[in-house]
Design a protein around this motif. Structure first.
Motif, PDB file in Angstrom:
ATOM      1  N   ILE A 167      48.327 -12.904 -59.253  1.00 44.01           N
ATOM      2  CA  ILE A 167      47.146 -12.248 -59.823  1.00 44.01           C
ATOM      3  C   ILE A 167      46.324 -13.252 -60.622  1.00 44.01           C
ATOM      4  O   ILE A 167      45.088 -13.251 -60.583  1.00 44.01           O
ATOM      5  CB  ILE A 167      47.562 -11.054 -60.700  1.00 44.01           C
ATOM      6  N   SER A 168      46.988 -14.124 -61.351  1.00 41.66           N
ATOM      7  CA  SER A 168      46.287 -15.122 -62.167  1.00 41.66           C
ATOM      8  C   SER A 168      46.176 -16.464 -61.442  1.00 41.66           C
ATOM      9  O   SER A 168      46.035 -17.510 -62.085  1.00 41.66           O
ATOM     10  CB  SER A 168      47.019 -15.312 -63.501  1.00 41.66           C
ATOM     11  N   PHE A 169      46.224 -16.451 -60.104  1.00 41.67           N
ATOM     12  CA  PHE A 169      46.221 -17.696 -59.341  1.00 41.67           C
ATOM     13  C   PHE A 169      44.980 -18.527 -59.631  1.00 41.67           C
ATOM     14  O   PHE A 169      45.052 -19.748 -59.773  1.00 41.67           O
ATOM     15  CB  PHE A 169      46.307 -17.394 -57.845  1.00 41.67           C
ATOM     16  N   TRP A 170      43.832 -17.873 -59.724  1.00 37.25           N
ATOM     17  CA  TRP A 170      42.604 -18.578 -60.097  1.00 37.25           C
ATOM     18  C   TRP A 170      42.449 -18.525 -61.615  1.00 37.25           C
ATOM     19  O   TRP A 170      41.506 -17.960 -62.155  1.00 37.25           O
ATOM     20  CB  TRP A 170      41.404 -17.940 -59.393  1.00 37.25           C
ATOM     21  N   GLN A 171      43.400 -19.137 -62.316  1.00 41.98           N
ATOM     22  CA  GLN A 171      43.444 -19.017 -63.769  1.00 41.98           C
ATOM     23  C   GLN A 171      42.307 -19.733 -64.473  1.00 41.98           C
ATOM     24  O   GLN A 171      42.127 -19.583 -65.681  1.00 41.98           O
ATOM     25  CB  GLN A 171      44.789 -19.501 -64.325  1.00 41.98           C
ATOM     26  N   HIS A 172      41.520 -20.524 -63.711  1.00 44.05           N
ATOM     27  CA  HIS A 172      40.347 -21.139 -64.328  1.00 44.05           C
ATOM     28  C   HIS A 172      39.312 -20.074 -64.709  1.00 44.05           C
ATOM     29  O   HIS A 172      38.435 -20.331 -65.521  1.00 44.05           O
ATOM     30  CB  HIS A 172      39.713 -22.154 -63.379  1.00 44.05           C
ATOM     31  N   LYS A 173      39.449 -18.884 -64.113  1.00 39.04           N
ATOM     32  CA  LYS A 173      38.615 -17.755 -64.528  1.00 39.04           C
ATOM     33  C   LYS A 173      39.351 -16.993 -65.623  1.00 39.04           C
ATOM     34  O   LYS A 173      40.503 -16.575 -65.423  1.00 39.04           O
ATOM     35  CB  LYS A 173      38.320 -16.821 -63.347  1.00 39.04           C
ATOM     36  N   SER A 174      38.717 -16.811 -66.748  1.00 31.44           N
ATOM     37  CA  SER A 174      39.375 -16.125 -67.862  1.00 31.44           C
ATOM     38  C   SER A 174      39.779 -14.712 -67.492  1.00 31.44           C
ATOM     39  O   SER A 174      40.820 -14.207 -67.947  1.00 31.44           O
ATOM     40  CB  SER A 174      38.449 -16.111 -69.088  1.00 31.44           C
ATOM     41  N   SER A 175      38.991 -14.056 -66.636  1.00 30.40           N
ATOM     42  CA  SER A 175      39.314 -12.688 -66.231  1.00 30.40           C
ATOM     43  C   SER A 175      40.599 -12.643 -65.412  1.00 30.40           C
ATOM     44  O   SER A 175      41.399 -11.709 -65.545  1.00 30.40           O
ATOM     45  CB  SER A 175      38.154 -12.091 -65.429  1.00 30.40           C
ATOM     46  N   ALA A 176      40.812 -13.660 -64.565  1.00 32.65           N
ATOM     47  CA  ALA A 176      42.032 -13.701 -63.759  1.00 32.65           C
ATOM     48  C   ALA A 176      43.249 -13.972 -64.639  1.00 32.65           C
ATOM     49  O   ALA A 176      44.310 -13.357 -64.466  1.00 32.65           O
ATOM     50  CB  ALA A 176      41.908 -14.768 -62.675  1.00 32.65           C
ATOM     51  N   ALA A 177      43.113 -14.903 -65.577  1.00 36.22           N
ATOM     52  CA  ALA A 177      44.229 -15.190 -66.482  1.00 36.22           C
ATOM     53  C   ALA A 177      44.591 -13.961 -67.303  1.00 36.22           C
ATOM     54  O   ALA A 177      45.783 -13.642 -67.487  1.00 36.22           O
ATOM     55  CB  ALA A 177      43.860 -16.356 -67.398  1.00 36.22           C
ATOM     56  N   ALA A 178      43.568 -13.256 -67.792  1.00 32.99           N
ATOM     57  CA  ALA A 178      43.820 -12.051 -68.585  1.00 32.99           C
ATOM     58  C   ALA A 178      44.462 -10.959 -67.740  1.00 32.99           C
ATOM     59  O   ALA A 178      45.355 -10.235 -68.202  1.00 32.99           O
ATOM     60  CB  ALA A 178      42.513 -11.548 -69.196  1.00 32.99           C
ATOM     61  N   ALA A 179      44.035 -10.830 -66.474  1.00 33.99           N
ATOM     62  CA  ALA A 179      44.599  -9.810 -65.588  1.00 33.99           C
ATOM     63  C   ALA A 179      46.080 -10.066 -65.315  1.00 33.99           C
ATOM     64  O   ALA A 179      46.892  -9.132 -65.278  1.00 33.99           O
ATOM     65  CB  ALA A 179      43.818  -9.763 -64.274  1.00 33.99           C
ATOM     66  N   GLY A 180      46.434 -11.337 -65.110  1.00 36.17           N
ATOM     67  CA  GLY A 180      47.836 -11.677 -64.894  1.00 36.17           C
ATOM     68  C   GLY A 180      48.690 -11.345 -66.099  1.00 36.17           C
ATOM     69  O   GLY A 180      49.783 -10.783 -65.968  1.00 36.17           O
ATOM     70  N   ARG A 181      48.196 -11.690 -67.295  1.00 34.86           N
ATOM     71  CA  ARG A 181      48.954 -11.373 -68.516  1.00 34.86           C
ATOM     72  C   ARG A 181      49.093  -9.861 -68.688  1.00 34.86           C
ATOM     73  O   ARG A 181      50.157  -9.366 -69.084  1.00 34.86           O
ATOM     74  CB  ARG A 181      48.249 -11.978 -69.729  1.00 34.86           C
ATOM     75  N   LYS A 182      48.031  -9.151 -68.397  1.00 35.07           N
ATOM     76  CA  LYS A 182      48.066  -7.701 -68.565  1.00 35.07           C
ATOM     77  C   LYS A 182      49.098  -7.071 -67.639  1.00 35.07           C
ATOM     78  O   LYS A 182      49.886  -6.216 -68.061  1.00 35.07           O
ATOM     79  CB  LYS A 182      46.679  -7.131 -68.275  1.00 35.07           C
TER      80      LYS A 182
END
Length: 632
Positions: A167-182
């Motif tokens: 889910i956070s594979f494109w972690q350079h996007k803050s939204s993707a990083a936040a989605a993975g953590r969530k």
């Protein structure tokens, strides 16, 4: 309550561990070798998913030809944990239920791997992406092949880890990083319930093996069974995004589209349904726990459908749809033995048509410069014919068009719900009507009407490596229900404790006819409201129902006020207590020691007369004590 005996693994079944080992080895190689396998790593990962599929087909064929009593096979691998009276082993259970999941996970998973070769062709980290896909497949296979809840929990946590990475594979996007953590954090809440259930089993049965739980469950009192069933339900809600632990699911769309297809169709969100169905001996003891499962399912199927009606992001419409369809499966699982087989039936057909539509959405994005806003689409049926035709097959299946896969599997659930409770049945039919509406809305906004493309967008069909999996899944979306309708109940009966019901391929019951009418009304409403001009921006509205749908039913706000805020408040109080009391005591003792040392330092001044005086005073005091002791 009947328990199904298993036989030791022999022959081909002795190599069932390869189902897990092959994709796990593929993931390890891709991660360890690193950039050295960038050029061919995606092919290795795909082969490491196809190989377990072939093994699964061979095992399934062997089980089909065996007598019913010889189909459940236990493969004991090694002693895992020995502590006191506990001897917990690591083993696999290949039975009628787990083998269907093996075929679904590896079959649909292989198609997603193949599709990803084209979809991720230009991603610099494609090799890492495929490694995570293999890890996901290995973890999910561990989950469904486990012969105990403890081994299942190992795969359960592996799926959670892999979903976070993807889910956070494109972690350079803050939204993707936040989605993975969530997703990771919300699933940990569910995992707490799962862990507590396992601890309870160890206390009650001295084991977490399915066989031991199946034998011990009938002796449980209703209260204990209810507690255990509810703890398992909490775990299922987390993994399957059921209310109230559903808030992570729509944010998970931040991952690459093949991830959405894998999570929503073949792996993660189906884990909760599998858990409840596998735990049927516990739920058969407690009507309260079974009812709780059904209520969670019906609430979620309506909530997911509600969200689907209000979204303009094509992937989030499908995500709400997944939430709703898993709700149907949970509803069926909560209907007792009568619904367990129907839950798995719908799970498999949903795996086909939802993977088809998610990958179809990815194909649309591929041709529309990664745009996901359906208000920018329109008239794509002519520009992307293969994508449109295959997506349309999935659309017909999910709305329950006669003789498609969803028609058989979902209608059985609705009829079983009516037989169990008329309120559940009515709500299930209502969900079918809403599903028909929002899916028709999606079709009209995406493939029909006038073109609303931006100037720099030139829609085009995806390459064959992406469209061929769509064709295969589209065929399965049409034919799977017809092929499995009468067979699957008999096949699953020994593993689920269900009792087969006679069903017909052609005859319509009165409930089925009502469902068709409601579905037709939903289709008509969707066509009527969205066949005209589509504004570029969603119309402003104060309608609370529409606003709630656009805001995911305020799931994040509820979590903030009900969980995050109170937890922060408690943490603040504990922090103040820690600083004021605990740290105060520690700092106070330090200051006291420093003060005492200062006093003692004065006595150590280096003058011999001071030391002589101290010695005299000591002798006087000692003499006084001796004299007083003699007088007393």
């Amino acid at each position: 309550m009947e328990t199904v005996a298993t036989i030791p693994a022999t022959g081909l079944f002795s190599f069932a561990w390869l189902l897990i080992a092959i994709p796990l080895a593929g993931a390890a190689l891709l991660l360890v070798l690193g950039r050295h396998c960038d050029a061919w790593g995606h092919w290795l990962a795909t082969a490491c998913c196809l190989a377990p599929f072939i093994i699964g087909v061979l095992l399934f064929s062997s089980m089909l030809s065996a007598d019913e009593g010889q189909r459940a096979v236990n493969l004991y691998l090694y002693d895992w944990i020995s502590a006191g009276s506990w001897n917990l082993g690591f083993g696999l259970l290949i039975d009628q239920l787990s083998i269907l999941f093996v075929l679904l996970i590896t079959g649909v998973g292989s198609l997603i791997h193949i599709y990803s070769i084209g979809y991720m062709a230009h991603d610099e980290r494609r090799r890492r992406f495929f490694a995570y896909l293999n890890l996901f497949i290995a973890a999910m296979l561990t989950l469904v092949l486990a012969d105990s809840y403890l081994v299942l929990f190992l795969g359960w946590e592996g799926v959670g880890l892999a979903s976070y990475l993807l889910i956070s594979f494109w972690q350079h996007k803050s939204s993707a990083a936040a989605a993975g953590r969530k997703a990771f954090v919300v699933n940990r809440v569910g995992d707490l319930g799962m862990a507590m259930a396992i601890f309870t089993m160890l206390s009650l049965f001295g084991s977490t093996a399915f066989s031991a739980v199946s034998l011990g469950a009938p002796r449980l009192d209703a209260g204990t069974a209810t507690l255990l069933g509810c703890l398992l339900l909490v775990g299922a809600c987390g993994k399957s995004a059921q209310v109230p632990l559903q808030s992570w699911l729509l944010d998970a769309m931040e991952g690459p589209t093949p991830v959405s297809a894998l999570i929503h169709a073949a792996t993660m969100v189906t884990a909760g349904v599998y858990l409840v169905v596998r735990s049927h001996p516990i739920y058969q003891v407690s009507e309260a726990a079974t009812l709780a499962v059904a209520i969670v399912g019906v609430v979620t199927l309506l909530a997911g459908a509600w969200i689907g009606t209000a979204k303009d992001d094509i992937k989030k419409v499908l995500a709400g749809s997944t939430m709703s369809q898993i709700g149907y499966m949970m509803l069926a699982a909560g209907l007792g033995p009568a619904g367990a087989a129907f839950a798995i039936f719908h799970l498999i057909t949903h795996g086909f048509f939802k993977a088809n539509m998610f990958l179809g959405a990815g194909s649309v994005m591929h041709g529309m410069n990664d745009d996901v806003n359906m208000r920018h689409f329109g008239a794509l049926a002519r520009a992307m014919r293969w994508t449109f035709l295959t997506f349309a097959m999935g659309y017909l299946a999910i709305i329950g068009f006669p003789f498609t896969a969803g028609f058989y599997s979902k209608d059985h659930i609705i009829e079983a719900a009516f037989e169990h409770n008329i309120i559940l049945g009515v709500l299930a039919i209502l969900g079918a009507g809403i599903t028909a509406y929002y899916m028709t809305r999606l079709m009209m906004m995406t493939f029909f009407g006038r073109r609303r493309w931006q100037e720099n967008v030139h829609p085009h069909e995806s390459p064959a490596v992406m469209t061929v999996p769509l064709v295969i899944l589209a065929v399965a979306s049409l034919a799977a229900g017809l092929l499995m309708n009468n067979w699957i109940q008999d096949w699953l009966a020994p593993a689920t404790g269900s009792h087969p019901h006679e069903t017909s391929l052609l005859a319509f019951t009165w409930i089925g006819l009502i469902t068709l009418v409601v579905v037709a009304a939903g289709v008509a409403l969707g066509w009527w409201l969205h066949s005209g001009a589509i504004p570029a921006q969603p119309p402003r509205t104060r309608n609370p129902l529409v606003l709630a749908g656009r805001n995911d039913l305020y799931g994040d706000a509820v979590n903030t006020y009900a969980v995050v805020g109170p937890v922060k408040g408690v943490a603040t109080v504990l922090s103040l207590a820690d600083q004021g009391v605990v740290d105060g005591i520690v700092r106070g003792s330090g200051h006291g020691a420093v003060g005492l040392a200062g006093l003692l330092r004065r006595a150590q001044n280096g003058y011999s007369r001071t030391y002589a005086l101290t010695l005299v005073i000591g002798v006087v005091i000692l003499g006084a004590v001796v004299v007083l002791g003699q007088l007393v």
